[in-house]
Design a protein around this motif. Structure first.
Motif, PDB file in Angstrom:
ATOM      1  N   ALA A  54       0.806  -1.076  -0.050  1.00 37.67           N
ATOM      2  CA  ALA A  54      -0.095  -0.098   0.084  1.00 37.67           C
ATOM      3  C   ALA A  54       0.816   1.353   0.033  1.00 37.67           C
ATOM      4  CB  ALA A  54      -0.852  -0.168   1.173  1.00 37.67           C
ATOM      5  N   PRO A  55       0.330   2.317  -0.889  1.00 38.30           N
ATOM      6  CA  PRO A  55       1.066   3.649  -0.552  1.00 38.30           C
ATOM      7  C   PRO A  55       1.395   4.133   0.737  1.00 38.30           C
ATOM      8  CG  PRO A  55      -0.529   3.639  -2.220  1.00 38.30           C
ATOM      9  CD  PRO A  55      -0.691   2.690  -1.491  1.00 38.30           C
ATOM     10  N   SER A  56       2.646   4.715   1.236  1.00 36.22           N
ATOM     11  CA  SER A  56       2.602   5.208   2.432  1.00 36.22           C
ATOM     12  C   SER A  56       2.151   6.309   2.716  1.00 36.22           C
ATOM     13  CB  SER A  56       4.304   5.315   2.581  1.00 36.22           C
ATOM     14  OG  SER A  56       4.852   6.201   1.708  1.00 36.22           O
ATOM     15  N   SER A  57       1.588   6.932   1.875  1.00 40.55           N
ATOM     16  CA  SER A  57       0.792   8.252   2.167  1.00 40.55           C
ATOM     17  C   SER A  57      -0.444   8.383   1.141  1.00 40.55           C
ATOM     18  CB  SER A  57       1.705   9.442   1.497  1.00 40.55           C
ATOM     19  OG  SER A  57       0.913  10.557   1.579  1.00 40.55           O
ATOM     20  N   PRO A  58      -1.592   9.064   1.787  1.00 41.90           N
ATOM     21  CA  PRO A  58      -2.876   8.949   0.830  1.00 41.90           C
ATOM     22  C   PRO A  58      -2.552  10.055  -0.468  1.00 41.90           C
ATOM     23  CG  PRO A  58      -2.846  10.372   2.709  1.00 41.90           C
ATOM     24  CD  PRO A  58      -1.634   9.452   3.056  1.00 41.90           C
ATOM     25  N   GLN A  59      -1.677  10.832  -0.392  1.00 47.84           N
ATOM     26  CA  GLN A  59      -1.228  11.433  -1.704  1.00 47.84           C
ATOM     27  C   GLN A  59       0.010  10.669  -2.544  1.00 47.84           C
ATOM     28  OE1 GLN A  59      -3.089  14.235  -2.792  1.00 47.84           O
ATOM     29  NE2 GLN A  59      -4.176  13.508  -1.002  1.00 47.84           N
ATOM     30  N   VAL A  60      -0.639  10.003  -3.710  1.00 50.56           N
ATOM     31  CA  VAL A  60       0.374   9.265  -4.337  1.00 50.56           C
ATOM     32  C   VAL A  60       0.874   9.826  -5.706  1.00 50.56           C
ATOM     33  CG1 VAL A  60       0.635   6.868  -5.247  1.00 50.56           C
ATOM     34  CG2 VAL A  60      -1.143   7.230  -3.303  1.00 50.56           C
ATOM     35  N   SER A  61       2.140   9.990  -5.820  1.00 47.11           N
ATOM     36  CA  SER A  61       2.665  10.532  -6.863  1.00 47.11           C
ATOM     37  C   SER A  61       3.410   9.424  -7.944  1.00 47.11           C
ATOM     38  CB  SER A  61       4.014  11.521  -6.483  1.00 47.11           C
ATOM     39  OG  SER A  61       3.825  12.366  -5.588  1.00 47.11           O
ATOM     40  N   PRO A  62       3.407   9.801  -9.199  1.00 43.85           N
ATOM     41  CA  PRO A  62       3.903   8.819 -10.175  1.00 43.85           C
ATOM     42  C   PRO A  62       5.213   8.575 -10.044  1.00 43.85           C
ATOM     43  CG  PRO A  62       3.467  11.015 -11.141  1.00 43.85           C
ATOM     44  CD  PRO A  62       3.001  10.922  -9.699  1.00 43.85           C
ATOM     45  N   VAL A  63       5.715   7.350 -10.352  1.00 46.13           N
ATOM     46  CA  VAL A  63       7.128   6.985 -10.350  1.00 46.13           C
ATOM     47  C   VAL A  63       7.949   6.951 -11.810  1.00 46.13           C
ATOM     48  CG1 VAL A  63       6.605   5.547  -8.217  1.00 46.13           C
ATOM     49  CG2 VAL A  63       6.649   4.591 -10.546  1.00 46.13           C
ATOM     50  N   LYS A  75       9.968  15.090 -16.420  1.00 41.77           N
ATOM     51  CA  LYS A  75      10.502  14.381 -15.088  1.00 41.77           C
ATOM     52  C   LYS A  75      10.103  15.342 -13.784  1.00 41.77           C
ATOM     53  CE  LYS A  75      13.989  11.889 -16.826  1.00 41.77           C
ATOM     54  NZ  LYS A  75      15.641  11.474 -16.758  1.00 41.77           N
ATOM     55  N   THR A  76       9.306  16.515 -14.081  1.00 40.66           N
ATOM     56  CA  THR A  76       8.925  17.477 -12.872  1.00 40.66           C
ATOM     57  C   THR A  76       7.537  16.587 -12.085  1.00 40.66           C
ATOM     58  OG1 THR A  76       9.252  19.652 -13.940  1.00 40.66           O
ATOM     59  CG2 THR A  76       7.654  19.412 -12.603  1.00 40.66           C
ATOM     60  N   LEU A  77       6.917  15.663 -12.954  1.00 42.07           N
ATOM     61  CA  LEU A  77       5.695  15.029 -12.449  1.00 42.07           C
ATOM     62  C   LEU A  77       6.156  13.876 -11.724  1.00 42.07           C
ATOM     63  CD1 LEU A  77       3.480  15.571 -15.503  1.00 42.07           C
ATOM     64  CD2 LEU A  77       3.787  16.846 -13.555  1.00 42.07           C
ATOM     65  N   VAL A  78       7.516  13.404 -11.742  1.00 40.46           N
ATOM     66  CA  VAL A  78       7.818  12.220 -10.986  1.00 40.46           C
ATOM     67  C   VAL A  78       8.527  12.604  -9.681  1.00 40.46           C
ATOM     68  CG1 VAL A  78       9.271  10.181 -10.931  1.00 40.46           C
ATOM     69  CG2 VAL A  78       8.268  11.132 -13.273  1.00 40.46           C
ATOM     70  N   THR A  79       8.252  11.723  -8.394  1.00 41.35           N
ATOM     71  CA  THR A  79       8.474  11.987  -7.190  1.00 41.35           C
ATOM     72  C   THR A  79      10.134  12.383  -7.167  1.00 41.35           C
ATOM     73  OG1 THR A  79       6.845  10.712  -6.325  1.00 41.35           O
ATOM     74  CG2 THR A  79       8.704  11.120  -4.885  1.00 41.35           C
ATOM     75  N   GLY A  80      10.552  13.479  -6.485  1.00 39.86           N
ATOM     76  CA  GLY A  80      11.973  13.627  -6.283  1.00 39.86           C
ATOM     77  C   GLY A  80      12.692  14.525  -7.398  1.00 39.86           C
ATOM     78  N   LYS A  81      11.794  14.814  -8.601  1.00 38.39           N
ATOM     79  CA  LYS A  81      12.490  15.289  -9.677  1.00 38.39           C
ATOM     80  C   LYS A  81      11.580  16.421 -10.039  1.00 38.39           C
ATOM     81  CE  LYS A  81      14.359  10.767 -11.562  1.00 38.39           C
ATOM     82  NZ  LYS A  81      14.305   9.912 -12.271  1.00 38.39           N
ATOM     83  N   ASN A  82      11.181  17.338  -9.032  1.00 42.64           N
ATOM     84  CA  ASN A  82      10.348  18.299  -9.304  1.00 42.64           C
ATOM     85  C   ASN A  82      11.048  19.788  -9.024  1.00 42.64           C
ATOM     86  OD1 ASN A  82      10.570  18.104  -6.671  1.00 42.64           O
ATOM     87  ND2 ASN A  82       8.290  18.495  -5.976  1.00 42.64           N
ATOM     88  N   LEU A 267       2.196  22.476 -15.693  1.00 39.86           N
ATOM     89  CA  LEU A 267       1.831  21.613 -14.605  1.00 39.86           C
ATOM     90  C   LEU A 267       3.120  21.743 -13.502  1.00 39.86           C
ATOM     91  CD1 LEU A 267       0.136  18.618 -16.190  1.00 39.86           C
ATOM     92  CD2 LEU A 267      -1.207  20.807 -15.521  1.00 39.86           C
ATOM     93  N   SER A 268       2.835  21.917 -12.198  1.00 40.63           N
ATOM     94  CA  SER A 268       3.987  21.614 -11.196  1.00 40.63           C
ATOM     95  C   SER A 268       3.880  20.355 -10.772  1.00 40.63           C
ATOM     96  CB  SER A 268       3.749  22.699 -10.087  1.00 40.63           C
ATOM     97  OG  SER A 268       2.444  22.610  -9.433  1.00 40.63           O
ATOM     98  N   ALA A 269       2.769  19.666 -10.627  1.00 43.45           N
ATOM     99  CA  ALA A 269       2.443  18.186 -10.116  1.00 43.45           C
ATOM    100  C   ALA A 269       1.318  17.516 -10.494  1.00 43.45           C
ATOM    101  CB  ALA A 269       2.495  18.367  -8.711  1.00 43.45           C
ATOM    102  N   ALA A 270       1.321  16.334 -10.282  1.00 42.39           N
ATOM    103  CA  ALA A 270       0.122  15.365 -10.715  1.00 42.39           C
ATOM    104  C   ALA A 270       0.381  14.359  -9.825  1.00 42.39           C
ATOM    105  CB  ALA A 270       0.164  14.968 -12.358  1.00 42.39           C
ATOM    106  N   GLY A 271      -0.812  13.869  -9.210  1.00 45.51           N
ATOM    107  CA  GLY A 271      -0.873  12.742  -8.461  1.00 45.51           C
ATOM    108  C   GLY A 271      -2.150  12.326  -8.145  1.00 45.51           C
TER     109      GLY A 271
END
Length: 761
Positions: A54-63, A75-82, A267-271
Motif C-alpha cells: 500500500a502507498p505510504s501516504s494518501p497522496q500518491v505521486s507517479p514513479v 520529469k517534474t511530475l515524478v517524485t523527487g524530480k520536481n 503543471l507543477s505536479a500530478a498525483g
C-alpha cells in the motif's frame, strides 16, 4: 465482538501498535532460540514490512513518465524530480493546430484507486485535457480498426472511412496489409464526415473496403462504466491556475493526460488522492514470511489485492462496506470470490477485515429469494443504480454465498450473527437440494465460475454440494440441531460414494467432468476431490499425475480444449483449488511449483501486466485477451490464505480459533514464520527445516483459553520432543493423545507456548 483481534479491551490504538510490534520482535527473537543458524536469523530474514504494497501516504505521486508530442520538463511530475538547480520547473504540454496532441503517461508503479489531480501553474488559450486510466499500459490507447468506404486514387491525401473512432493526429495509419500496405501519418480527421487526412500522399490506389488500422491509437480506458458506474475518460477544462481534480477511478496503474485542444498548459505536479483501504504495516494484524522471496511477495500481493477490492463506507454513494470482486469493471460482491476474500480479509486485517465480510454478507442476504436462492452477485450492474441489482448467476454460486457466511463464523466466532442468519442458510441449503438426483449426484445446467454450462450429473457441482452439506453439519452442531447435522453428514457421505462409484474414470486416472462428458479431464473437480478427501489413498498419485498434464509454464488450464466464453484458459481461482488439494495430500512441492507458475509472473515487476495485485485469469501464453480483464481480482488471492494455513500451518477448527490446528507443509522451504489474529489472541508460529525434514524445529505461541493440535512430519525413525520431553519414538506417540496419520504425528495440547524438535534417531 472480536475484542482480541486488535488488543486487550481498553487499549489505545497507539498502544495496540506498540504491543503488536513487541510481539513481532519477540517472534523474530525466538527464531534463534529454536535452532536457526545465526546467519539465517539475521541476513536471511528480511523485515516482513518491506513487502507491504500500500502507498505510504494518501497522496500518491507517479514513479515514471513518458511523453508524446511537444512536452518539456516531464520529469517534474515524478517524485523527487520536481525542482531545477535554481528554481522549480513546470511540465508544459503544447498542442498546435494540425499537430499531434501533447500527452504524458504517468506510471504509478502498481494499482491504486482514487481521484487523480493536477496542479496548473500556467495556461494559454482554452486548453482541454482528457484523462484516461488503465491497469495495463497496452490498454491506455485503442488503435483504430476500420475500412476505406470509397476507393482512393494514387496521390490522395484524404479518404473516407467507415468509422473515425480511435484516431489521433500524429499517429500512423496503415491502409492494407502485406507488401502493398501503405503507412502514413494522420494530420486530421472528422468523426462526423468520417474523413481521414494524412501525409504524404498515397503512392498507389486504395480500393474500397481496404482494411485500415492506426498505431498506437487514441486515449482509452479499460474501465466499464456500465457495470461499475464509475470510471471512463474525464474531460478537464481548467480556466485558472490551481489544482483541478478528475472523477474517482477505482483501479489503475497508469494515467494518460492529453492536451486535446490547441494551446499550452503547465503543471507543477500530478498525483492521486488515494481513496480506499490503504493498509500500512501498522494495519496488518497477521503476517507471513519464509525463505522464499517469491512466495513472500505472493502473500502480500494477495493481501493488497483484497485491499483494492474493499469499498469503504460512503464511497460511491453507498453507506455500507463491501468487498468487490475486482478494483475495476464489475465492482460487485460475488459469492465465489468471497470464499477466498473472506479468509484473506480476516487473517490479514483482523477486525477491520471481518467488518467488510459481515457487511457484504448482509448485502447478499438482503436480496435472497423466497425460494432460498442467494444471488451470485447482489449488486451487479451499477451503471444506473449505485446499489446495483441482484444477479442469480447459478445454483453453485448460491451455495457459495452460504459457505462464505459460515466461513465468517469459523474465523470470527461471531455467534450472535450466525444464529440470526441460520434460517436463511437453511433455506439456501433446501434450494440447492433440489438439484440432487436419485443417483445422489448434482445435475444442473449451470455456468459456475468459468461461465460455461455443464450438463449431466456434474462432478464439481456434486463435490461443491458435499462441501456445503459438511459445512452446514458443522454449523448445526455449533448453534443449531445435532439431528440435522447427522442428516447432512449422511447425505454428504452418499454423495462421496456416488462420485467415486459413478464419475471416476480409470482411463483418465481421474474423475471425469460429468456423466455427459466422462472422458473430459477438468482441474477443479479433481482438485476439490483431493482437498475434501474423495480420493482414496491408492488413487492419489494417479489424480496428481493427471492434473499435472494440464500444466503450462503459466499455470494449469481448465481442461483439454476447455475455453471460457470470453477466450481464456487459465483460472487462478481453479489453480488455487489445485494448490489446496496438493497441500492436503502432502504434495507441498507440487503446490509450490504450481504457485510459482501461476502467480510468480504476477509478482514480477518486469512483467508488462504487473499491478502489484493478482489477475482474474490468463491465456496459455500468460497474457490476457481483453482490456476489461481485471488485474486486481479477489478470487486469485488464494496464495495468501494457503501460505498462512498450509505453510505456516495455522487453521481454525472451532469458531474464532477456540480450537485450532497447526500443521506446516514445509516442501522445499528452509523456514517460515508469521502470526494469525484470532478472537482470543494471536497465534504465532515459526519453523525451520533441514533437507528432507531430517531435522525440524517449530515454535508455537497460542492463546490461553484455547486448545488445539500440533502436527509435525515424521518417519518411523524420528524422535519428537515437545518442550524437551520425548513424545514420539519408535514410530509411536507417548504423550498428548498423540496419533499418527499420513506421515504426521499429531498432538492435542492446551493453549500455551511450545518448542518442538523432530530429528532422526
Amino acid at each position: 465482538m472480536l475484542n482480541r483481534f486488535n488488543s486487550e479491551s481498553g487499549s489505545t490504538p497507539r498502544s495496540r501498535g506498540r504491543s503488536r510490534l513487541v510481539v513481532a520482535l519477540a517472534l523474530l527473537a525466538t527464531v534463534g532460540s529454536v535452532g536457526v543458524p545465526a546467519e539465517a536469523s539475521t541476513a536471511k530474514h528480511p523485515d516482513w514490512r518491506s513487502y507491504v504494497l500500500a502507498p505510504s501516504s494518501p497522496q500518491v505521486s507517479p514513479v515514471g513518465v513518458e511523453t508524446r508530442g511537444d512536452v518539456t520538463n516531464a520529469k517534474t511530475l515524478v517524485t523527487g524530480k520536481n525542482t531545477g538547480k535554481n528554481k522549480p520547473k513546470s511540465t508544459t504540454l503544447t498542442t498546435v493546430p494540425g499537430g499531434a496532441p501533447a500527452s504524458v503517461l504517468l506510471d504509478f508503479g502498481k494499482d491504486i484507486a482514487g481521484t487523480p489531480h493536477i496542479d496548473v501553474t500556467a495556461l494559454e488559450g482554452s486548453p482541454t485535457l482528457s484523462l484516461a486510466t488503465s491497469e495495463a499500459r497496452r490498454y491506455i490507447r485503442t488503435p483504430a480498426s476500420t475500412t476505406v468506404s470509397a476507393a482512393a486514387a494514387s496521390g490522395a491525401t484524404q479518404v473516407t472511412v467507415a468509422s473515425a473512432a480511435n484516431l489521433e493526429v500524429g499517429n500512423t495509419v496503415t491502409f492494407g496489409t502485406g507488401t502493398t500496405a501503405q503507412t502514413r501519418t494522420i494530420t486530421a480527421f472528422d468523426t462526423t464526415a468520417k474523413t481521414l487526412s494524412f501525409k504524404p500522399a498515397l503512392t498507389g490506389d486504395v480500393p474500397a473496403q481496404t482494411a485500415t488500422t492506426s498505431s498506437p491509437g487514441a486515449p482509452s480506458s479499460d474501465e466499464s462504466r456500465g457495470l461499475a458506474g464509475v470510471g471512463g475518460i474525464d474531460t478537464l477544462q481548467p480556466t485558472a491556475t490551481g489544482q483541478i481534480s478528475a472523477s474517482y477511478h477505482p483501479g489503475f496503474r497508469f494515467v494518460l493526460l492529453t492536451l486535446t485542444s490547441p494551446g499550452s498548459i503547465s503543471l507543477s505536479a500530478a498525483g492521486v488522492d488515494f481513496q480506499g483501504v490503504r493498509a500500512t504495516p501498522a494495519d496488518y494484524k497477521g503476517w507471513f514470511l519464509s525463505s522464499d522471496d517469491q512466495l513472500n511477495k505472493m502473500w502480500y500481493s494477495g493481501a493488497y489485492t483484497l485491499q483494492l477490492n474493499l469499498k469503504p463506507a460512503g464511497l460511491n454513494g453507498l453507506p455500507d462496506k463491501r468487498i468487490y470482486d475486482g478494483a475495476k469493471r464489475d465492482r460487485s460482491i460475488w459469492t465465489g470470490d468471497l470464499l477466498v476474500q473472506g479468509p484473506t480479509a480476516i487473517s490479514t486485517l483482523g477486525d477491520e477485515g471481518a467488518s467488510y465480510v459481515k457487511s457484504s454478507i448482509d448485502v447478499l442476504l438482503a436480496t435472497q429469494r423466497a425460494d432460498g436462492a442467494i444471488p451470485g452477485s447482489p449488486d451487479f450492474r451499477k451503471g444506473s443504480n449505485p446499489a446495483g441489482s441482484p444477479l442469480f448467476y447459478s445454483n453453485n454460486y448460491s451455495g457459495y454465498g452460504a459457505r462464505a457466511a459460515m466461513d465468517y463464523y469459523r474465523y470470527t466466532g461471531d455467534k450472535d450473527y450466525i444464529t440470526k442468519i441460520l434460517p436463511a442458510l437453511r433455506a439456501e441449503l433446501a434450494y440447492n437440494d433440489r438439484s440432487l438426483t436419485a443417483n445422489q449426484l448434482v445435475a444442473s445446467n449451470d455456468r459456475d465460475y468459468w461461465q460455461a454450462s455443464q450438463t449431466g450429473e456434474v462432478t464439481k457441482y456434486s463435490i461443491d454440494y458435499y462441501i456445503l452439506l459438511k459445512d452446514m453439519a458443522w454449523l448445526e452442531r455449533q448453534v443449531g440441531s445435532a439431528a440435522l447435522a447427522d442428516e447432512h453428514d449422511a447425505k454428504a457421505e452418499s454423495i462421496k460414494q456416488a462420485v467415486n462409484a459413478t464419475l471416476w474414470n480409470p482411463q483418465l486416472g481421474a474423475y471425469g467432468q460429468s456423466s455427459d462428458h466422462p472422458d473430459v479431464l477438468v482441474e477443479d473437480a479433481n482438485a476439490l476431490a483431493l482437498q475434501y478427501g474423495f480420493v482414496p489413498a491408492e488413487r492419489r498419485d494417479s489424480v496428481l499425475k493427471a492434473l499435472k498434464t494440464l500444466w503450462t509454464p503459466h499455470g494449469a488450464i481448465m481442461g483439454p480444449g476447455l475455453v471460457d466464453p470470453t477466450g481464456h484458459t487459465i483460472e487462478p481461482f481453479g489453480n488455487g483449488m489445485e494448490t489446496a488439494g496438493r497441500f492436503t495430500v502432502n504434495d507441498a512441492n507440487g503446490a509450490f511449483d504450481l504457485m510459482r507458475r501461476t502467480w510468480g509472473q504476477m509478482v514480477d515487476k518486469n512483467d508488462p501486466l504487473y499491478t502489484g495485485a493478482f489477475w482474474e485469469f490468463k491465456n496459455n501464453d500468460g497474457g490476457v485477451n481483453r482490456a476489461t480483464a481485471s488485474l486486481a481480482h479477489g478470487w486469485a488471492a488464494s496464495p495468501t490464505v494457503q501460505l498462512t494455513e498450509q505453510v505456516l500451518g495455522v487453521t481454525p477448527v472451532n469458531p474464532g480459533y477456540a480450537t485450532w490446528n497447526i500443521k506446516p507443509h514445509t516442501g522445499d522451504l528452509k523456514w517460515a514464520q508469521g502470526s494469525v489474529p484470532t478472537k482470543y489472541g494471536d497465534i504465532a508460529v515459526n519453523w525451520q527445516s533441514k533437507a528432507n525434514n531430517s531435522k525440524l524445529t517449530l515454535h508455537a505461541s497460542t492463546p490461553r483459553n484455547t486448545s488445539g493440535t500440533i502436527a509435525v512430519p515424521v518417519t518411523g525413525k524420528s524422535i519428537v520432543k515437545i518442550n524437551g520431553r520425548t513424545v514420539y519414538t519408535n514410530g509411536g506417540c507417548t504423550a498428548y493423545k498423540g496419533t499418527v496419520a499420513d506421515g504426521y504425528a499429531q498432538f492435542t495440547v492446551p493453549g500455551g507456548t511450545y518448542d518442538i524438535t523432530v530429528s532422526r534417531g
